[in-house]
Design an enzyme around this catalytic site. Structure first.
Site, short mmCIF file in Angstrom:
data_model
loop_
_atom_site.label_atom_id
_atom_site.label_comp_id
_atom_site.label_asym_id
_atom_site.label_seq_id
_atom_site.Cartn_x
_atom_site.Cartn_y
_atom_site.Cartn_z
N GLY A 78 0.80 -1.22 0.00
CA GLY A 78 0.00 0.00 0.00
C GLY A 78 0.84 1.27 0.00
O GLY A 78 0.51 2.24 -0.70
N SER A 206 -3.21 -3.48 -0.74
CA SER A 206 -2.11 -4.15 -0.06
C SER A 206 -2.54 -5.56 0.33
O SER A 206 -3.57 -5.75 0.99
CB SER A 206 -1.76 -3.35 1.20
OG SER A 206 -0.83 -4.07 1.98
N HIS A 208 -1.42 -7.85 2.45
CA HIS A 208 -1.46 -8.37 3.84
C HIS A 208 -2.69 -7.91 4.61
O HIS A 208 -2.92 -8.35 5.74
CB HIS A 208 -0.17 -8.04 4.60
CG HIS A 208 0.01 -6.62 5.02
ND1 HIS A 208 -0.24 -6.20 6.31
CD2 HIS A 208 0.42 -5.53 4.35
CE1 HIS A 208 0.03 -4.90 6.41
NE2 HIS A 208 0.43 -4.47 5.23
N CYS A 331 0.93 1.79 12.80
CA CYS A 331 2.16 2.55 12.57
C CYS A 331 2.38 3.60 13.66
O CYS A 331 3.46 4.09 13.83
CB CYS A 331 2.09 3.25 11.21
SG CYS A 331 1.39 2.23 9.94
N1 PLP Z 1 -3.02 2.84 3.53
C1 PLP Z 1 -3.80 2.42 4.54
C2 PLP Z 1 -5.19 2.96 4.67
C3 PLP Z 1 -3.31 1.50 5.47
O1 PLP Z 1 -4.09 1.08 6.48
C4 PLP Z 1 -1.98 1.02 5.32
C5 PLP Z 1 -1.40 0.11 6.32
O2 PLP Z 1 -1.73 0.13 7.48
C6 PLP Z 1 -1.22 1.48 4.22
C7 PLP Z 1 -1.77 2.39 3.36
C8 PLP Z 1 0.17 0.97 3.99
O3 PLP Z 1 0.11 -0.33 3.46
P1 PLP Z 1 1.39 -1.30 3.50
O4 PLP Z 1 1.50 -1.78 4.92
O5 PLP Z 1 1.08 -2.40 2.56
O6 PLP Z 1 2.56 -0.50 3.05
#
Ligand code: PLP
Length: 390
Positions: A78, A206, A208, A331
């Site tokens: 993502g 994404s 996962h 995060c």
């Molecule tokens: N966008 C959203 C809304 C997400 O929840 C996340 C991950 O938590 C991401 C982007 C980032 O995705 P990735 O973990 O695959 O880099």
């Protein structure tokens, strides 16, 4: 005790952070990794099945979101898809000081991509959300200017689960001749996503988050939209994203998405049952809490704020009972400061610090809900006793 043994006893309800990989997807990935070691780009016959796997995976993913196979570009997840969508839209016209419109509650992958482009001379406009976390299309209309190049609004929020009116927002963007991107990382595989119905130009996903492997994702790019390459090198991904393809993970992603889309209705029903049991238990025991994110949320997604409570302490108490939840987005979980999302929703002062996110997944059962609610009720009774004694 092995990690696998100890994991059996854990109630994992942090599926918005990541999901457990689907058994069939994992088996396929291991098989391909082990038995198909050739490079898909090579010319000999050993590579032919790999080319086929890539083609079929692209077709499967496209079918799941009503796209065309050539509109799917494989990425590392993502974050990369979001970076690519934002940056490729403005890098070619920096001299025009392009404007990017996004919302106040986007994931950091969008917000920090915008911040990086701001450092290069772009302007960034963040649209506020209402108490439920929804963007009002009227607000978007008002913010579009001649210099606006791209509008990026997420399909579903990762902290509170709010689903945005993407179709209306994309229509407004297109009426003004602007590109519309949506970060659908939390939505894909959980609610129906049809790129043609939504009318988006680009969409991030994404693996996962839908029981696929980590470090894998894709960007949908509507046919005809000019897209700058993101990684320069070989001719992979239609010469837009170079590097030998991670085809075991690509195939696993396609299978996981196909299975999740097939079982979507049943899964959603089960997740709704899990959330109902939990909420009923809390209400029947007079626990003082609010649900953030409004009515139109992702199935199984609960962002709860408890009065006069500390979310961080609650998380650790639940962890001691082998229950995995999060306080904000994964995060952010090391930071104690209140998340930008909860601030944007203006969660009341007495509640905002006592926020946890519980996100059920297809592995959970109604018994899990019962155990979680029992622990929450016990904890909140102790918090209230302490508060009254003060
Ligand atoms: N966008 C959203 C809304 C997400 O929840 C996340 C991950 O938590 C991401 C982007 C980032 O995705 P990735 O973990 O695959 O880099």
């Amino acid at each position: 005790m092995t990690v696998a043994n100890s994991l059996n006893k854990i109630i994992y309800v942090d599926n918005a952070a990541t999901t457990k990989i689907d058994d069939d997807a994992l088996a396929l990935m291991i098989d391909l990794q082990k038995n198909f070691f050739a490079n898909p780009s090579s010319a000999y016959k050993l590579s032919r099945p790999l080319k086929k796997i890539l083609r079929e995976s692209r077709e499967k993913i496209a079918a799941c979101i009503n796209a065309e196979p050539q509109e799917i570009f494989f990425t590392s997840g993502g974050t990369e898809s979001d970076n690519w969508a934002i940056k490729s839209s403005v890098l070619a016209c920096l001299n025009e000081r392009p404007n990017i419109i996004t919302s106040a509650i986007e994931h950091k992958a969008i917000l920090n991509s915008c911040a990086a482009m701001k450092n290069l001379g772009c302007t960034v406009t963040k649209i506020p959300v209402d108490k439920s976390g929804a963007v009002n299309p009227v607000n978007l209309q008002e913010k579009i200017s001649q210099r606006t190049k791209i509008i990026s609004i997420m399909l579903a929020n990762n902290e509170v689960g709010t689903i945005q009116p993407i179709k209306s927002l994309a229509e407004i963007a297109h009426a003004a001749g602007k590109i519309f991107h949506t970060d659908a990382v939390q939505a894909i595989g959980h609610i129906p996503v049809d790129v043609k119905l939504l009318g988006v130009d680009m969409l991030s996903a994404s693996a996962h988050k839908f029981n696929g492997p980590k470090g894998m994702g894709f960007l949908y790019v509507r046919d005809g939209l000019k897209l700058l390459p993101y990684i320069d090198g070989g001719a992979q991904e239609f010469s837009k994203r170079a590097g030998t393809e991670n085809f075991p993970a690509i195939a696993a992603m396609a299978l996981a998405l196909e299975k999740n889309c097939r079982d979507m209705e049943n899964n959603a029903e089960k997740l709704s049952a899990c959330t109902k049991i939990l909420l009923d238990d809390l209400r029947n025991n007079n626990v003082d809490f609010i649900i953030n994110g409004g009515e139109n949320r992702l199935p199984g997604h609960l962002n709860l704020s408890f009065r006069n409570c500390d979310g961080e302490t609650l998380l650790h108490r639940l962890d001691l009972k082998n229950i995995c939840v999060s306080t904000g987005s994964a995060c952010n979980s090391r930071q104690t400061k209140i998340s930008h999302v909860l601030q944007a929703l203006a969660v009341p002062k007495d509640f905002i610090r006592g926020t946890i996110r519980i996100t059920f997944g297809k592995e959970n059962s109604c018994d899990d809900s019962k155990i979680i609610s029992k622990n929450l009720i016990n904890f909140m009774q102790r918090v209230n006793d302490n508060y009254e004694r003060r």
